[in-house]
Design a protein around this motif. Structure first.
Motif, PDB file in Angstrom:
ATOM      1  N   LEU A  11       0.816  -1.210   0.000  1.00 12.20           N
ATOM      2  CA  LEU A  11       0.000   0.000   0.000  1.00 12.20           C
ATOM      3  C   LEU A  11       0.851   1.261   0.000  1.00 12.20           C
ATOM      4  O   LEU A  11       0.441   2.303  -0.517  1.00 12.20           O
ATOM      5  N   ASP A  12       2.050   1.160   0.585  1.00 12.81           N
ATOM      6  CA  ASP A  12       2.947   2.314   0.591  1.00 12.81           C
ATOM      7  C   ASP A  12       3.403   2.668  -0.824  1.00 12.81           C
ATOM      8  O   ASP A  12       3.625   3.842  -1.150  1.00 12.81           O
ATOM      9  N   LYS A  13       3.527   1.660  -1.686  1.00 11.65           N
ATOM     10  CA  LYS A  13       3.913   1.911  -3.075  1.00 11.65           C
ATOM     11  C   LYS A  13       2.830   2.641  -3.850  1.00 11.65           C
ATOM     12  O   LYS A  13       3.104   3.355  -4.811  1.00 11.65           O
ATOM     13  N   VAL A  14       1.574   2.467  -3.427  1.00  5.92           N
ATOM     14  CA  VAL A  14       0.461   3.099  -4.135  1.00  5.92           C
ATOM     15  C   VAL A  14       0.471   4.607  -3.919  1.00  5.92           C
ATOM     16  O   VAL A  14      -0.037   5.365  -4.755  1.00  5.92           O
ATOM     17  N   GLN A  15       1.056   5.071  -2.812  1.00  6.46           N
ATOM     18  CA  GLN A  15       1.024   6.487  -2.497  1.00  6.46           C
ATOM     19  C   GLN A  15       1.663   7.336  -3.590  1.00  6.46           C
ATOM     20  O   GLN A  15       1.196   8.441  -3.884  1.00  6.46           O
ATOM     21  N   SER A  16       2.741   6.827  -4.188  1.00  9.48           N
ATOM     22  CA  SER A  16       3.422   7.595  -5.235  1.00  9.48           C
ATOM     23  C   SER A  16       2.603   7.669  -6.524  1.00  9.48           C
ATOM     24  O   SER A  16       2.928   8.459  -7.416  1.00  9.48           O
ATOM     25  N   HIS A  17       1.561   6.847  -6.634  1.00  7.98           N
ATOM     26  CA  HIS A  17       0.716   6.843  -7.830  1.00  7.98           C
ATOM     27  C   HIS A  17      -0.716   7.279  -7.502  1.00  7.98           C
ATOM     28  O   HIS A  17      -1.646   6.925  -8.218  1.00  7.98           O
ATOM     29  N   SER A  18      -0.888   8.040  -6.411  1.00 10.95           N
ATOM     30  CA  SER A  18      -2.214   8.471  -5.975  1.00 10.95           C
ATOM     31  C   SER A  18      -2.282   9.986  -5.923  1.00 10.95           C
ATOM     32  O   SER A  18      -1.267  10.684  -6.001  1.00 10.95           O
ATOM     33  N   THR A  19      -3.509  10.494  -5.760  1.00 12.72           N
ATOM     34  CA  THR A  19      -3.719  11.925  -5.595  1.00 12.72           C
ATOM     35  C   THR A  19      -3.473  12.325  -4.142  1.00 12.72           C
ATOM     36  O   THR A  19      -3.185  11.482  -3.287  1.00 12.72           O
ATOM     37  N   VAL A  20      -3.623  13.608  -3.858  1.00 18.18           N
ATOM     38  CA  VAL A  20      -3.430  14.100  -2.489  1.00 18.18           C
ATOM     39  C   VAL A  20      -4.474  13.492  -1.552  1.00 18.18           C
ATOM     40  O   VAL A  20      -4.148  13.063  -0.435  1.00 18.18           O
ATOM     41  N   VAL A  21      -5.712  13.427  -2.018  1.00 19.17           N
ATOM     42  CA  VAL A  21      -6.775  12.836  -1.200  1.00 19.17           C
ATOM     43  C   VAL A  21      -6.526  11.345  -0.995  1.00 19.17           C
ATOM     44  O   VAL A  21      -6.784  10.798   0.083  1.00 19.17           O
ATOM     45  N   GLY A  22      -5.992  10.676  -2.017  1.00 19.11           N
ATOM     46  CA  GLY A  22      -5.666   9.261  -1.888  1.00 19.11           C
ATOM     47  C   GLY A  22      -4.584   9.013  -0.848  1.00 19.11           C
ATOM     48  O   GLY A  22      -4.616   8.013  -0.121  1.00 19.11           O
ATOM     49  N   LYS A  23      -3.632   9.925  -0.750  1.00 20.75           N
ATOM     50  CA  LYS A  23      -2.586   9.802   0.268  1.00 20.75           C
ATOM     51  C   LYS A  23      -3.155   9.992   1.668  1.00 20.75           C
ATOM     52  O   LYS A  23      -2.710   9.340   2.618  1.00 20.75           O
ATOM     53  N   VAL A  24      -4.140  10.882   1.797  1.00 23.55           N
ATOM     54  CA  VAL A  24      -4.809  11.047   3.093  1.00 23.55           C
ATOM     55  C   VAL A  24      -5.543   9.768   3.470  1.00 23.55           C
ATOM     56  O   VAL A  24      -5.515   9.335   4.634  1.00 23.55           O
ATOM     57  N   TRP A  25      -6.204   9.134   2.484  1.00 23.53           N
ATOM     58  CA  TRP A  25      -6.895   7.858   2.740  1.00 23.53           C
ATOM     59  C   TRP A  25      -5.909   6.796   3.209  1.00 23.53           C
ATOM     60  O   TRP A  25      -6.216   6.006   4.109  1.00 23.53           O
ATOM     61  N   MET A  26      -4.714   6.784   2.628  1.00 19.96           N
ATOM     62  CA  MET A  26      -3.688   5.825   3.038  1.00 19.96           C
ATOM     63  C   MET A  26      -3.273   6.059   4.493  1.00 19.96           C
ATOM     64  O   MET A  26      -3.090   5.111   5.269  1.00 19.96           O
ATOM     65  N   CYS A  27      -3.114   7.325   4.857  1.00 19.40           N
ATOM     66  CA  CYS A  27      -2.730   7.646   6.238  1.00 19.40           C
ATOM     67  C   CYS A  27      -3.799   7.194   7.225  1.00 19.40           C
ATOM     68  O   CYS A  27      -3.486   6.665   8.293  1.00 19.40           O
ATOM     69  N   VAL A  28      -5.060   7.404   6.845  1.00 17.21           N
ATOM     70  CA  VAL A  28      -6.162   6.956   7.707  1.00 17.21           C
ATOM     71  C   VAL A  28      -6.140   5.439   7.845  1.00 17.21           C
ATOM     72  O   VAL A  28      -6.336   4.891   8.938  1.00 17.21           O
ATOM     73  N   LEU A  29      -5.886   4.753   6.722  1.00 13.77           N
ATOM     74  CA  LEU A  29      -5.847   3.291   6.754  1.00 13.77           C
ATOM     75  C   LEU A  29      -4.717   2.791   7.636  1.00 13.77           C
ATOM     76  O   LEU A  29      -4.890   1.876   8.445  1.00 13.77           O
ATOM     77  N   PHE A  30      -3.527   3.390   7.493  1.00 14.74           N
ATOM     78  CA  PHE A  30      -2.367   2.934   8.259  1.00 14.74           C
ATOM     79  C   PHE A  30      -2.494   3.273   9.744  1.00 14.74           C
ATOM     80  O   PHE A  30      -2.303   2.417  10.613  1.00 14.74           O
TER      81      PHE A  30
END
Length: 250
Positions: A11-30
């Protein structure tokens, strides 16, 4: 945390291929899901069946009461929710890696000035640093994974209520079916603490749905603005060119 490290790395690899909002979603998930589960929520929850006390010692009565109230443990339900909700994102990551691999091969062909069709193709989805541009099939793939995440999250939110029949953890449960000889009352340990965790995880799931919806609108608005910017200068240039021609002729 070791059992979650593999999923976290992907999932950390997806962050470099996501939008700003997608990165926030990743932080919430982690931070609010994986970290809390990995930090030992299962130890806090404990063995629910073992810690449940009933006002009877009839063999199998406590097992029947627990099975009726908790078809699946809350912690296992949340683990299943994280895995299923993360699956569309992992599929999108696989698509991105496939596109990057194809375009890296294309770049190597361009360096040799060779192409199968004898035509020069230019990579359009990624740059030399491996950063992708969300357009075309990649944009469709990204939007689809957002849509599936919304559907899965809503399904788990609704499913949680239908599976357990309650949101707040009850202090006691009534049970009068086999193998109990009569109506019995079984008391759950730490009901208030468990209620707090249930509400917290439910709120995070709702936040996840909101973030995914916001990201979909963010992508649609940003792409509409890009198209508007790319189409605006052309008429202006043509208008300036035509006006200059008119002045010259006149």
């Amino acid at each position: 945390m070791g059992e979650w490290s593999f999923l976290s790395d992907l999932l950390d690899k997806v962050q470099s291929h996501s939008t700003v909002v997608g990165k926030v979603w990743m932080c919430v998930l982690f931070l609010f899901r994986i970290f809390i589960l990995a930090a030992g929520i299962d130890k806090i929850w404990g063995d629910e069946q073992k810690n449940m006390n009933c006002n009877t010692k009839s063999p199998g009565c406590r097992n029947g009461c627990y099975d009726k109230s908790f078809p699946i443990s809350h912690t296992r339900f949340w683990i299943l929710q994280i895995l299923i909700v993360s699956t569309p994102t992992l599929i999108y990551l696989g698509h991105v890696l496939l596109v990057i691999r194809r375009e890296n091969k294309l770049r190597r062909r361009l360096e040799k000035k060779l192409d199968k069709n004898g035509m020069t193709k230019v990579p359009k989805y990624s740059n030399e640093d491996g950063k992708v541009h969300l357009k075309g099939v990649l944009l469709v793939s990204y939007m689809m994974q957002l849509l599936f995440k919304i559907v899965f999250e809503v399904a788990f939110i609704v499913g949680q209520y239908y599976i357990y029949g309650f949101i707040l953890m009850p202090t006691k449960i009534e049970y009068d079916a086999y193998p109990c000889p009569s109506k019995v009352f079984c008391f759950i340990s730490r009901p208030t603490e468990k209620t707090i965790f249930i509400i917290f995880m439910l709120a995070i799931a709702i936040l996840s749905v909101i973030l995914n919806i916001v990201e979909m609108f963010y992508l649609m608005i940003s792409k509409m603005q890009e198209k508007k910017k790319s189409s605006d200068p052309i008429p202006q240039k043509m208008q300036c060119h035509n006006s200059s021609e008119r002045v010259t002729l006149f």
